[in-house]
Design an enzyme around this catalytic site. Sequence first.
Site, mmCIF file in Angstrom:
data_model
loop_
_atom_site.group_PDB
_atom_site.id
_atom_site.type_symbol
_atom_site.label_atom_id
_atom_site.label_comp_id
_atom_site.label_asym_id
_atom_site.label_seq_id
_atom_site.Cartn_x
_atom_site.Cartn_y
_atom_site.Cartn_z
ATOM 1 C CB SER A 1 -14.253 -9.542 4.826
ATOM 2 O OG SER A 1 -14.923 -10.836 4.888
ATOM 3 C CG ASP B 1 -7.215 -1.804 4.880
ATOM 4 O OD1 ASP B 1 -6.811 -1.273 3.726
ATOM 5 O OD2 ASP B 1 -7.442 -3.081 5.057
ATOM 6 C CB CYS C 1 -0.980 -0.191 1.248
ATOM 7 S SG CYS C 1 -2.075 -1.249 1.382
#
Length: 556
Positions: free
Chosen positions: A471, A124, A50
């Site tokens: 999730s 995230d 990321c």
Amino acid sequence: MARNARSHHLTQGPQRTPNRALFRATGFTDTDFDKPVVGIANGFNTTAPCNMGLNTLAARADWALREAGAMPQRFGTIAVSGGVSMGTPGARYALVSREVVADSIETVCDGQLMDGLLAIGAGDNDIPGALMAIARLNIPAVFVHGGTMKPGHLHGRDLSIVSAIEAVGAYGAQRIDLHTLLDIERHACPGAGGGMSAANTMAAAAEALGMSLARSSTGAAEDAETADNAGASARALMRAIDLNLRPRDLLTREAFENAIALVMAIGGSTDAVLHLLAIAHAAEVPLSIDDFEAIRRKVPVLCDLKPAGRYMTTDFHRAGGVPQVLRLLLDHGLLHGDSRTISGRTLAETLAIIPGEPDPQQAVIRPWRDPVHSEGSVAVFRGNLAPGGAVAWIAGITSRSLTGPARIFDSEQAALAAILDHRIHAGDVIVIRGQGPQGGPGMCALMIVTSILVATGLGHQVGLITDGRVSSDPHSLVVGHITPEAAVGGPIALLQESDSITIDIDHQRLDVQLSEADLASRQAQWHQPAETAKPGAVLTKYAKLVSSASEGAVTR
């Protein structure tokens, strides 16, 4: 003097000389002391894909700020990848890192009296962490997304991190061999960038909040336009400093409603509930989980995106991205078009150039008359097991209700072992507790459990409830973020093996078939577990300070 007077100590007062001497050591010259000092908070690291590309963006922003007349000051923040640590004890630190990111940015910017902030993130938790700091500081600021990961490719199909997670489940269920698992693993994640999970959901939400430039949240990390956006964002920030346009001018109640509507329309992550509540708390904007439910019922799912749908974030970007979805919401009365953005324009002014209908040649963004689902994806549940609320991803769930015996586990690993040992059967309701913000500590995401359930063919046949995170999965009957959590004596802590539990999607209920008297009796016998030593000071402090998931799991 710096334009909003935060850095006045550089140009006047009795401490002028020593302060200026220190700044000269960092590169200031005689002509620089009357320029605004702008922090560049850079979440670069090589521990996860990321954030690998963020140094390039920081350098571009630095150059653009200097060109625009600022003195940029770069500093680092952290990032912990929930994907890398998934299924391990390290996963407890993922949500905790959000607070560390917010605290570190606040500390540097307030400690150095900076005039503005350009925050760069891609994971995230560092995305919402940066937005929380922006809201707390309330100095002119802009958020720059580091970009999404391009899809991997294998045998003619696109792959992502979700493909790898599902492959692990399929291998554990003996549905694929080791060679196939390794083949998917080698091709799933080709380079830098985040996935269409909480990371890209929150990047898109930042755009809807007005804290990022239009169309900046869905580009690929490795594409030139993402670096170009860093430069454009720096120039927008300089205009905001000139105008004294501050985050709380943008982060209004209406802006949060816009962001929630966008999350519902794109089929975004359940983590958006936690993070938007936390950002609103930092901005001192009243927001509750019930606001998510009120908006969900009005907003259809317009995007067919992974992990629940067919398309990748890069496909979404090519199809028009966030601006196209926002234009659809605006035209149908579900967006506050007068909300201001970091560009200085209103949302409606920004969207004026966007077509009223998505391109018919693409299938990622559906027209209003033909949505993927008629109502938003992330629902709030209540019931005697979740009096404080719970969250579930319900769009496209075919199994609408289940009543079955509770199978109690106090760790993710114990539940996984039971599934793989074939001790879980159709009709069971798996309970994984002690995973909440305080009990984890840190509120782990249980994606591996749900993936293995799907891989074993049990996804639609069993239920799973937890006070941890879950999730966004259309293949499983899963309810997470249950509050109060087990660690504080919530009803989930009182469950016993074989208690009858009902998960009802249509009525958004989560109940155990026990009377109020039965629950009260168990509550009277419940005792707070003896505090055990937690590894490291960070988790210990977090457990003592964190609020419930229904309040955003913020530290107080």
